[in-house]
Design an enzyme around this catalytic site. Structure first.
Site, PDB file in Angstrom:
ATOM      1  N   HIS A   1      -2.370  90.768 -12.097  1.00 16.01           N
ATOM      2  CA  HIS A   1      -3.114  91.519 -11.090  1.00 16.01           C
ATOM      3  C   HIS A   1      -2.120  92.045 -10.064  1.00 16.01           C
ATOM      4  O   HIS A   1      -1.054  91.460  -9.851  1.00 16.01           O
ATOM      5  CB  HIS A   1      -4.118  90.561 -10.427  1.00 16.01           C
ATOM      6  CG  HIS A   1      -5.114  91.197  -9.523  1.00 16.01           C
ATOM      7  ND1 HIS A   1      -4.809  91.576  -8.232  1.00 16.01           N
ATOM      8  CD2 HIS A   1      -6.434  91.488  -9.700  1.00 16.01           C
ATOM      9  CE1 HIS A   1      -5.893  92.067  -7.661  1.00 16.01           C
ATOM     10  NE2 HIS A   1      -6.884  92.039  -8.522  1.00 16.01           N
TER      11      HIS A   1
ATOM     12  N   ASP B   1      -1.636  81.867 -10.406  1.00 22.09           N
ATOM     13  CA  ASP B   1      -2.801  82.584  -9.889  1.00 22.09           C
ATOM     14  C   ASP B   1      -4.019  82.084 -10.657  1.00 22.09           C
ATOM     15  O   ASP B   1      -4.210  82.425 -11.819  1.00 22.09           O
ATOM     16  CB  ASP B   1      -2.590  84.090 -10.084  1.00 22.09           C
ATOM     17  CG  ASP B   1      -3.831  84.927  -9.799  1.00 22.09           C
ATOM     18  OD1 ASP B   1      -4.890  84.348  -9.474  1.00 22.09           O
ATOM     19  OD2 ASP B   1      -3.753  86.164  -9.910  1.00 22.09           O
TER      20      ASP B   1
ATOM     21  N   GLN C   1      -9.043  83.488 -11.803  1.00 22.06           N
ATOM     22  CA  GLN C   1      -9.957  83.647 -12.939  1.00 22.06           C
ATOM     23  C   GLN C   1     -10.109  82.379 -13.774  1.00 22.06           C
ATOM     24  O   GLN C   1     -10.834  82.397 -14.770  1.00 22.06           O
ATOM     25  CB  GLN C   1      -9.465  84.793 -13.833  1.00 22.06           C
ATOM     26  CG  GLN C   1      -9.367  86.140 -13.146  1.00 22.06           C
ATOM     27  CD  GLN C   1     -10.709  86.682 -12.688  1.00 22.06           C
ATOM     28  OE1 GLN C   1     -11.758  86.296 -13.209  1.00 22.06           O
ATOM     29  NE2 GLN C   1     -10.688  87.567 -11.707  1.00 22.06           N
TER      30      GLN C   1
ATOM     31  N   LYS D   1     -15.067  84.165  -6.071  1.00 21.97           N
ATOM     32  CA  LYS D   1     -15.150  84.258  -7.526  1.00 21.97           C
ATOM     33  C   LYS D   1     -15.726  82.977  -8.147  1.00 21.97           C
ATOM     34  O   LYS D   1     -15.871  82.895  -9.367  1.00 21.97           O
ATOM     35  CB  LYS D   1     -13.773  84.554  -8.116  1.00 21.97           C
ATOM     36  CG  LYS D   1     -13.209  85.921  -7.707  1.00 21.97           C
ATOM     37  CD  LYS D   1     -11.871  86.185  -8.355  1.00 21.97           C
ATOM     38  CE  LYS D   1     -11.188  87.414  -7.779  1.00 21.97           C
ATOM     39  NZ  LYS D   1     -11.892  88.673  -8.071  1.00 21.97           N
TER      40      LYS D   1
ATOM     41  N   CYS E   1      -7.157  96.647 -10.990  1.00 21.69           N
ATOM     42  CA  CYS E   1      -5.983  96.197 -10.211  1.00 21.69           C
ATOM     43  C   CYS E   1      -4.904  95.637 -11.127  1.00 21.69           C
ATOM     44  O   CYS E   1      -4.278  94.615 -10.825  1.00 21.69           O
ATOM     45  CB  CYS E   1      -6.388  95.168  -9.154  1.00 21.69           C
ATOM     46  SG  CYS E   1      -7.443  95.838  -7.865  1.00 21.69           S
TER      47      CYS E   1
END
Length: 405
Positions: free
Chosen positions: A123, A200, A203, A226, A364
């Site tokens: 991202h 990261d 997700q 999220k 993104c």
């Protein structure tokens, strides 16, 4: 335990609304999830009954708000398996968490010519902060490539590490491809070369069990919005040994121990990295979202979503002209695709008129789009409240649009 989808969906009244005369089918969860009533109620209740600035206040409301805020920090610690609440820094989201590390870690440990490794599937939030440091201090960015199926090419990863490599930063799960990266293995390889790793987790945390100590990652970033929590709040987990050595990211109230006109000394962890009034209402909402996830069970969510992703992939694959991006066997809750020569914006716009909310564009992740040879895709991303019936509606909608073209 039976996965009670109707009871789960009843916590999200927005899923029952109509859009353009059609019942909403919300498939944009990788961008943001809907919020259950329990989260909204918790935040409203705090505003009504315990709203006061946290820390240092001697009055009842301040102490109660502080208890809820620090209780949220403990809830996060337990949720991701951190060793101490000192390693849990509240931020505005994954983006700010990564920017914090990029700024403070580079201040402490990187100089011109030093290297950071990222991947081709990142991202922008895990690319741009490093490019800013490249411009400011002359660091170098090295990029791990991916295969056509959307998996990292790791056969030569050992060759990426040099005596100048200072950090590896990568996503746990791709927000476009759904690829679940083998981060535990990658972290072990990096540590063999003495290189710390930032993950990261934006997700991954909503969809699977994460244990930062088991992964042995050095930093882990994720966002509340999220994972059924409020917007504007996120988390940076960092091992104390790194956070202790890193300078503050911002200055001001809360992050100080003492201030004179000549010198400032900084607060202990994690407060050194939390300048200004925190969004203590949002942290309480985040803690409530964690409690909601725990009430269903993250393993149950994982299994349900895996079955739903497989069903979506199978059904979408039956459409003439369908191209799915990210075809590795193990993928998570995301299906990105194009259909024939239909522009992704046209497809997404027409699906919206049928009440189907999907994301279109580059998500993104423009370098990844370049690797895939497309300008953008349509992305259907799934959550714990989605159903097979909604997938069927999506497929019917795509077929309807395809016939128009």
């Amino acid at each position: 335990m039976t996965y009670d989808i109707e009871t789960i969906r009843s916590e999200f009244p927005i899923l029952g609304r109509e859009v353009y005369g059609h019942r909403l089918v919300y498939l944009d969860n990788a961008a943001t999830t809907q919020k259950p009533l329990c989260v909204l109620d918790a935040m409203r209740d705090e505003y009504l009954n315990a709203n006061a600035n946290v820390h240092r206040g001697v009055h009842y409301l301040s102490q109660r708000a502080t208890e809820l805020h620090e209780g949220a920090r403990e809830a996060v610690r337990q949720f991701i398996g951190a060793r101490s609440t000192s390693e849990i820094v509240f931020t505005r989201g994954t983006t700010e968490s990564i920017n914090l590390v990029a700024s403070s870690f580079c201040d402490a440990f990187m100089k011109e010519g030093d290297e950071v490794i990222v991947t081709e599937m990142e991202h922008h939030s895990n690319i741009v902060p490093w490019q800013l440091q490249q411009q400011r201090r002359g660091i170098k960015i090295k990029v791990l490539k991916i295969s056509d199926s959307g998996e990292l090419l790791l056969d030569e990863i050992d060759d990426f590490f040099t005596e100048k490599t200072r950090l590896l930063s990568l996503c746990h799960v791709s927000n476009v491809l759904g690829t679940v990266n083998p981060v535990a293995d990658i972290i072990r390889k990096a540590h063999d070369h003495g290189v710390p790793v930032l993950v990261d987790g934006a997700q991954s945390v909503p969809h699977m069990k994460v244990d930062v100590q088991a992964l042995d990652c050095d930093f882990f970033a994720f966002s509340g919005h999220k994972m059924y929590g409020p917007t504007g709040v996120g988390v940076l987990y960092g091992k104390e040994k790194w956070l202790e050595q890193m300078p503050p990211y911002q200055g001001g109230g809360e992050m100080i121990e003492s201030v004179t006109m000549e010198k400032t000394t900084f607060a202990q962890l994690p407060f050194k990295f939390e300048a200004g009034t925190p969004d203590y209402i949002a942290t309480h909402g985040l803690a409530t979202a964690i409690k909601f996830i725990d009430s269903i069970g993250i393993e149950s969510i994982r299994e349900y979503e895996k079955q739903l992703t497989a069903y979506a992939t199978e059904k979408l694959s039956s459409i003439d002209g369908m191209r799915i991006f990210g075809t590795q066997p193990e993928k998570d809750a995301v299906v990105s695709f194009l259909v024939g020569d239909i522009h992704h914006m046209d497809l997404g716009t027409l699906l919206d008129r049928l009440g189907i909310a999907v994301r279109t564009g580059h998500h993104c992740a423009q370098p990844l789009m370049e690797r895939l040879g497309v300008l953008g895709t349509v992305r259907a991303s799934l959550a714990l409240y989605n159903t097979r019936e909604e997938i069927d509606v999506l497929v019917e909608g795509i077929e309807r649009v395809r016939k128009m073209f």
